[in-house]
Design a protein around this motif. Sequence first.
Motif, PDB file in Angstrom:
ATOM      1  N   GLY A  92      20.660 -20.353 -93.674  1.00 26.05           N
ATOM      2  CA  GLY A  92      21.366 -19.084 -93.444  1.00 26.05           C
ATOM      3  C   GLY A  92      21.405 -18.728 -91.966  1.00 26.05           C
ATOM      4  N   LEU A  93      21.897 -17.521 -91.683  1.00 27.69           N
ATOM      5  CA  LEU A  93      22.130 -17.111 -90.296  1.00 27.69           C
ATOM      6  C   LEU A  93      20.861 -17.171 -89.425  1.00 27.69           C
ATOM      7  N   LEU A  94      19.730 -16.780 -89.984  1.00 26.33           N
ATOM      8  CA  LEU A  94      18.503 -16.725 -89.180  1.00 26.33           C
ATOM      9  C   LEU A  94      17.934 -18.101 -88.877  1.00 26.33           C
ATOM     10  N   HIS A 100      27.025 -24.573 -87.268  1.00 28.23           N
ATOM     11  CA  HIS A 100      26.821 -23.943 -88.575  1.00 28.23           C
ATOM     12  C   HIS A 100      26.343 -22.495 -88.418  1.00 28.23           C
ATOM     13  N   TRP A 101      25.458 -22.272 -87.414  1.00 28.86           N
ATOM     14  CA  TRP A 101      25.034 -20.894 -87.129  1.00 28.86           C
ATOM     15  C   TRP A 101      26.233 -20.059 -86.654  1.00 28.86           C
ATOM     16  N   LYS A 102      27.023 -20.649 -85.738  1.00 31.95           N
ATOM     17  CA  LYS A 102      28.078 -19.887 -85.063  1.00 31.95           C
ATOM     18  C   LYS A 102      29.112 -19.324 -86.055  1.00 31.95           C
ATOM     19  N   THR A 260      18.620 -13.897 -96.582  1.00 33.69           N
ATOM     20  CA  THR A 260      18.322 -13.636 -95.174  1.00 33.69           C
ATOM     21  C   THR A 260      18.492 -12.148 -94.874  1.00 33.69           C
ATOM     22  N   PHE A 261      19.620 -11.583 -95.306  1.00 35.73           N
ATOM     23  CA  PHE A 261      19.876 -10.177 -94.982  1.00 35.73           C
ATOM     24  C   PHE A 261      18.945  -9.246 -95.741  1.00 35.73           C
ATOM     25  N   ILE A 262      18.674  -9.588 -97.004  1.00 32.30           N
ATOM     26  CA  ILE A 262      17.766  -8.719 -97.765  1.00 32.30           C
ATOM     27  C   ILE A 262      16.387  -8.718 -97.120  1.00 32.30           C
ATOM     28  N   SER A 263      15.884  -9.903 -96.750  1.00 37.70           N
ATOM     29  CA  SER A 263      14.511  -9.918 -96.228  1.00 37.70           C
ATOM     30  C   SER A 263      14.463  -9.472 -94.770  1.00 37.70           C
ATOM     31  N   ALA A 264      15.319 -10.071 -93.909  1.00 34.79           N
ATOM     32  CA  ALA A 264      15.284  -9.661 -92.488  1.00 34.79           C
ATOM     33  C   ALA A 264      15.704  -8.202 -92.354  1.00 34.79           C
ATOM     34  N   GLY A 265      16.499  -7.719 -93.285  1.00 35.67           N
ATOM     35  CA  GLY A 265      17.107  -6.393 -93.144  1.00 35.67           C
ATOM     36  C   GLY A 265      16.313  -5.249 -93.730  1.00 35.67           C
ATOM     37  N   THR A 268      11.316  -5.664 -91.799  1.00 32.31           N
ATOM     38  CA  THR A 268      11.039  -5.360 -90.394  1.00 32.31           C
ATOM     39  C   THR A 268      11.136  -3.846 -90.118  1.00 32.31           C
ATOM     40  N   THR A 269      12.224  -3.239 -90.576  1.00 31.47           N
ATOM     41  CA  THR A 269      12.409  -1.804 -90.298  1.00 31.47           C
ATOM     42  C   THR A 269      11.316  -1.000 -90.999  1.00 31.47           C
ATOM     43  N   ALA A 270      10.974  -1.413 -92.236  1.00 37.00           N
ATOM     44  CA  ALA A 270       9.936  -0.689 -92.981  1.00 37.00           C
ATOM     45  C   ALA A 270       8.604  -0.757 -92.237  1.00 37.00           C
ATOM     46  N   VAL A 330       6.662 -12.718 -82.631  1.00 35.88           N
ATOM     47  CA  VAL A 330       6.779 -13.963 -81.845  1.00 35.88           C
ATOM     48  C   VAL A 330       8.129 -14.626 -82.122  1.00 35.88           C
ATOM     49  N   ILE A 331       8.791 -15.065 -81.054  1.00 34.19           N
ATOM     50  CA  ILE A 331      10.024 -15.850 -81.204  1.00 34.19           C
ATOM     51  C   ILE A 331       9.696 -17.293 -80.816  1.00 34.19           C
ATOM     52  N   THR A 332      10.188 -18.250 -81.590  1.00 30.66           N
ATOM     53  CA  THR A 332       9.895 -19.666 -81.303  1.00 30.66           C
ATOM     54  C   THR A 332      11.200 -20.439 -81.123  1.00 30.66           C
ATOM     55  N   MET A 391      11.765  -6.084 -75.953  1.00 33.70           N
ATOM     56  CA  MET A 391      12.763  -6.907 -76.653  1.00 33.70           C
ATOM     57  C   MET A 391      12.403  -7.105 -78.133  1.00 33.70           C
ATOM     58  N   PRO A 392      12.243  -5.980 -78.872  1.00 29.20           N
ATOM     59  CA  PRO A 392      11.832  -6.133 -80.279  1.00 29.20           C
ATOM     60  C   PRO A 392      12.866  -6.882 -81.108  1.00 29.20           C
ATOM     61  N   PHE A 393      14.124  -6.899 -80.631  1.00 25.90           N
ATOM     62  CA  PHE A 393      15.186  -7.546 -81.401  1.00 25.90           C
ATOM     63  C   PHE A 393      15.556  -8.918 -80.841  1.00 25.90           C
ATOM     64  N   PRO A 397      22.203 -15.037 -77.558  1.00 24.59           N
ATOM     65  CA  PRO A 397      23.133 -15.105 -78.700  1.00 24.59           C
ATOM     66  C   PRO A 397      22.441 -14.938 -80.053  1.00 24.59           C
ATOM     67  N   ARG A 398      21.133 -15.240 -80.124  1.00 22.04           N
ATOM     68  CA  ARG A 398      20.433 -15.103 -81.401  1.00 22.04           C
ATOM     69  C   ARG A 398      19.801 -13.725 -81.573  1.00 22.04           C
ATOM     70  N   ILE A 399      20.200 -12.770 -80.737  1.00 20.78           N
ATOM     71  CA  ILE A 399      19.636 -11.426 -80.852  1.00 20.78           C
ATOM     72  C   ILE A 399      19.924 -10.875 -82.249  1.00 20.78           C
ATOM     73  N   ILE A 401      21.199  -9.256 -85.324  1.00 22.10           N
ATOM     74  CA  ILE A 401      22.528  -8.692 -85.607  1.00 22.10           C
ATOM     75  C   ILE A 401      22.396  -7.270 -86.161  1.00 22.10           C
ATOM     76  N   GLY A 402      21.204  -6.949 -86.679  1.00 18.28           N
ATOM     77  CA  GLY A 402      21.016  -5.641 -87.322  1.00 18.28           C
ATOM     78  C   GLY A 402      20.316  -4.625 -86.442  1.00 18.28           C
ATOM     79  N   SER A 403      20.267  -4.851 -85.096  1.00 19.90           N
ATOM     80  CA  SER A 403      19.465  -3.950 -84.261  1.00 19.90           C
ATOM     81  C   SER A 403      19.964  -2.499 -84.297  1.00 19.90           C
ATOM     82  N   ALA A 404      21.262  -2.287 -84.200  1.00 19.99           N
ATOM     83  CA  ALA A 404      21.783  -0.912 -84.196  1.00 19.99           C
ATOM     84  C   ALA A 404      21.617  -0.293 -85.587  1.00 19.99           C
ATOM     85  N   PHE A 405      21.835  -1.108 -86.615  1.00 20.83           N
ATOM     86  CA  PHE A 405      21.641  -0.655 -87.995  1.00 20.83           C
ATOM     87  C   PHE A 405      20.208  -0.153 -88.158  1.00 20.83           C
ATOM     88  N   ALA A 406      19.231  -0.969 -87.703  1.00 22.74           N
ATOM     89  CA  ALA A 406      17.820  -0.647 -87.903  1.00 22.74           C
ATOM     90  C   ALA A 406      17.424   0.628 -87.161  1.00 22.74           C
TER      91      ALA A 406
HETATM   92  C1  HEM Z   1      13.233  -2.892 -86.683  1.00 18.85           C
HETATM   93  C2  HEM Z   1      13.903  -3.774 -87.374  1.00 18.85           C
HETATM   94  C3  HEM Z   1      14.200  -5.178 -86.964  1.00 18.85           C
HETATM   95  C4  HEM Z   1      13.563  -5.984 -86.055  1.00 18.85           C
HETATM   96  C5  HEM Z   1      12.366  -5.659 -85.193  1.00 18.85           C
HETATM   97  C6  HEM Z   1      14.274  -7.253 -86.045  1.00 18.85           C
HETATM   98  C7  HEM Z   1      13.948  -8.314 -85.211  1.00 18.85           C
HETATM   99  C8  HEM Z   1      14.701  -9.470 -85.109  1.00 18.85           C
HETATM  100  C9  HEM Z   1      14.489 -10.512 -84.134  1.00 18.85           C
HETATM  101  C10 HEM Z   1      13.391 -10.521 -83.063  1.00 18.85           C
HETATM  102  C11 HEM Z   1      15.435 -11.460 -84.322  1.00 18.85           C
HETATM  103  C12 HEM Z   1      15.642 -12.719 -83.472  1.00 18.85           C
HETATM  104  C13 HEM Z   1      14.800 -13.871 -83.945  1.00 18.85           C
HETATM  105  C14 HEM Z   1      14.896 -15.076 -83.009  1.00 18.85           C
HETATM  106  O1  HEM Z   1      15.453 -14.986 -81.917  1.00 18.85           O
HETATM  107  O2  HEM Z   1      14.370 -16.119 -83.387  1.00 18.85           O
HETATM  108  C15 HEM Z   1      16.237 -11.045 -85.455  1.00 18.85           C
HETATM  109  C16 HEM Z   1      17.286 -11.770 -85.982  1.00 18.85           C
HETATM  110  C17 HEM Z   1      18.003 -11.364 -87.093  1.00 18.85           C
HETATM  111  N1  HEM Z   1      17.923 -10.156 -87.740  1.00 18.85           N
HETATM  112 FE1  HEM Z   1      16.688  -8.630 -87.292  1.00 18.85          FE
HETATM  113  N2  HEM Z   1      15.305  -7.190 -86.943  1.00 18.85           N
HETATM  114  C18 HEM Z   1      15.308  -5.940 -87.522  1.00 18.85           C
HETATM  115  C19 HEM Z   1      16.207  -5.451 -88.439  1.00 18.85           C
HETATM  116  C20 HEM Z   1      17.232  -6.164 -88.997  1.00 18.85           C
HETATM  117  C21 HEM Z   1      18.202  -5.638 -89.918  1.00 18.85           C
HETATM  118  C22 HEM Z   1      18.279  -4.190 -90.393  1.00 18.85           C
HETATM  119  C23 HEM Z   1      19.019  -6.681 -90.275  1.00 18.85           C
HETATM  120  C24 HEM Z   1      20.215  -6.701 -91.198  1.00 18.85           C
HETATM  121  C25 HEM Z   1      20.867  -5.642 -91.579  1.00 18.85           C
HETATM  122  C26 HEM Z   1      18.557  -7.861 -89.557  1.00 18.85           C
HETATM  123  C27 HEM Z   1      19.097  -9.126 -89.657  1.00 18.85           C
HETATM  124  C28 HEM Z   1      18.808 -10.158 -88.791  1.00 18.85           C
HETATM  125  C29 HEM Z   1      19.494 -11.442 -88.828  1.00 18.85           C
HETATM  126  C30 HEM Z   1      20.544 -11.873 -89.857  1.00 18.85           C
HETATM  127  C31 HEM Z   1      18.995 -12.198 -87.762  1.00 18.85           C
HETATM  128  C32 HEM Z   1      19.432 -13.596 -87.333  1.00 18.85           C
HETATM  129  C33 HEM Z   1      20.545 -13.453 -86.300  1.00 18.85           C
HETATM  130  C34 HEM Z   1      21.048 -14.782 -85.719  1.00 18.85           C
HETATM  131  O3  HEM Z   1      20.255 -15.700 -85.553  1.00 18.85           O
HETATM  132  O4  HEM Z   1      22.237 -14.826 -85.411  1.00 18.85           O
HETATM  133  N3  HEM Z   1      17.487  -7.503 -88.778  1.00 18.85           N
HETATM  134  N4  HEM Z   1      15.773  -9.817 -85.896  1.00 18.85           N
END
Ligand code: HEM
Length: 453
Positions: A92-94, A100-102, A260-265, A268-270, A330-332, A391-393, A397-399, A401-406
């Motif tokens: 998936g995206l993460l 494939h990512w792009k 990916t979206f359910i877990s990453a989304g 983290t925010t919780a 940690v980012i790897t 840089m919590p997000f 390019p891999r920043i 995607i949900g930073s503003a949402f969160a």
């Molecule tokens: C406070 C909340 C959040 C934090 C701290 C956070 C943190 C991060 C970080 C550090 C990355 C980059 C990982 C890397 O470079 O290896 C990332 C990627 C990602 N996050 Fe978040 N995230 C948060 C909320 C969200 C939300 C709300 C969503 C979806 C609605 C989301 C979806 C994603 C996705 C899909 C990626 C992969 C993006 C890509 O590689 O193009 N995240 N997140």
Amino acid sequence: MTTLPILSATSEGVVTSRRSPVRVIASLIRNPLDALPPQIYDHKLVYTEFGNQVRLHLMDPELIHEALVKNAAALSKGEEVRRALGPALGQGLLTSDGAHWKWQRQSVASGFQWEKLRGFLPAMIAAAERRRDAWQVGDIMDIGHEMMRTTFDIIVETMMSGRERIDVGRVEQSVTDYLEPTGWMFALGLLKAPEWVPYPGKGKASRAVEYLRSAMADMINERRTSGEERADLVSMLLSAKDPETGREMSDEQIIDNLLTFISAGHETTALGLAWTLHLLARHPNIEKKMLDEFDRVVGEGSVMPEHIEQLTYTKQVFNESMRLYPPAPVITRTAEEDFVLSQHRIKAGTVLLVPIHAVHRHRLIWEEPEKFDPEHFAPDAVKNRHRYAFMPFGAGPRICIGSAFATMEAVAILAVLAKRFRLRNKSETVPEPLMRITLRPKEKLMMRVESRG
Ligand code: HEM
């Protein structure tokens, strides 16, 4: 042209950390945060070797910029991410790389534009109000769990149009069961052990993945059979086309992304919110300043979508809490080809780590790094600091995607909850952060609900 030295333990400006491999493995299993070299909180570049693998820890914001932004194309997520997250999130995206990512990122990008996100605010506020209305003065609860429920409701409602079809409790437990043994995955990965090697919790984690993936498959089937058209993430993934091949996403790929979206989304925010509420309870003067902002911006009535952007101090509070407890600590990356980082040549195969936890508490970047002080995010303070000192997000390019949402979601939830109730920590002990990919409190954060009077 000068020849650049290949980065090694003796390169200039590099600090080498030598620790016993047994200790590193033991702490990886217990808490990967403790397996990081202790020098990362005082130095900019720390070098370690494990077996034949070179690992480089970057804490200097300028070096982070050079690596994650300027040289992003030379880096992949690498074996560690694939091994820890691949079984659940596939490609998936993460977890994917390259083309494939792009195309996956491009397929969902329009769902995260500002206007679209603003449209989610009523659902964010309503979810927070439902949670608040379920609380009563005198309740004692696990605030982490309460926040997981709230952010889960929001991600499912906004991205997947509806929470009634998913068993929230089971998903939450499954995510925990999956993440629990990730320390073992890192440790066995570092030892280059084959993936079939058993470890405690592996069976539970596999069952959790099975459940999560089948729940996502049900959601896709239901959408396909009902033929319903909704402007949400599920529809975006169902209609996505790879610009190079014209291929649509397979069900497996859609499942990868929904999961990916359910877990990453939500997780983290919780966690960010749970740590924030814990910190606010320990700092009543800061809580008071936030309440004054609610009085000024919201007044007596309910929190409305148009208030959220104006709650700038509340956003500072959330950022400061993510500084001290970054939900993704940690980012790897792995270098796929040789590249140049400042005055060093990095060899292909080097593992780069950006320990956000250490960048955010670094003694060369922050004055009194351990102090909880939202003034760190006052506009002037931000202006005078390097962009990647915080840089919590992530970055480049891999920043996230949900930073503003969160951020929007966190401010909305804090405003709705903290306006009505005062939350107090049941215990005075400062909780220990435990890294399970995300940064969880080692013990549950139990809080008591009190009236605002
Ligand atoms: C406070 C909340 C959040 C934090 C701290 C956070 C943190 C991060 C970080 C550090 C990355 C980059 C990982 C890397 O470079 O290896 C990332 C990627 C990602 N996050 Fe978040 N995230 C948060 C909320 C969200 C939300 C709300 C969503 C979806 C609605 C989301 C979806 C994603 C996705 C899909 C990626 C992969 C993006 C890509 O590689 O193009 N995240 N997140």
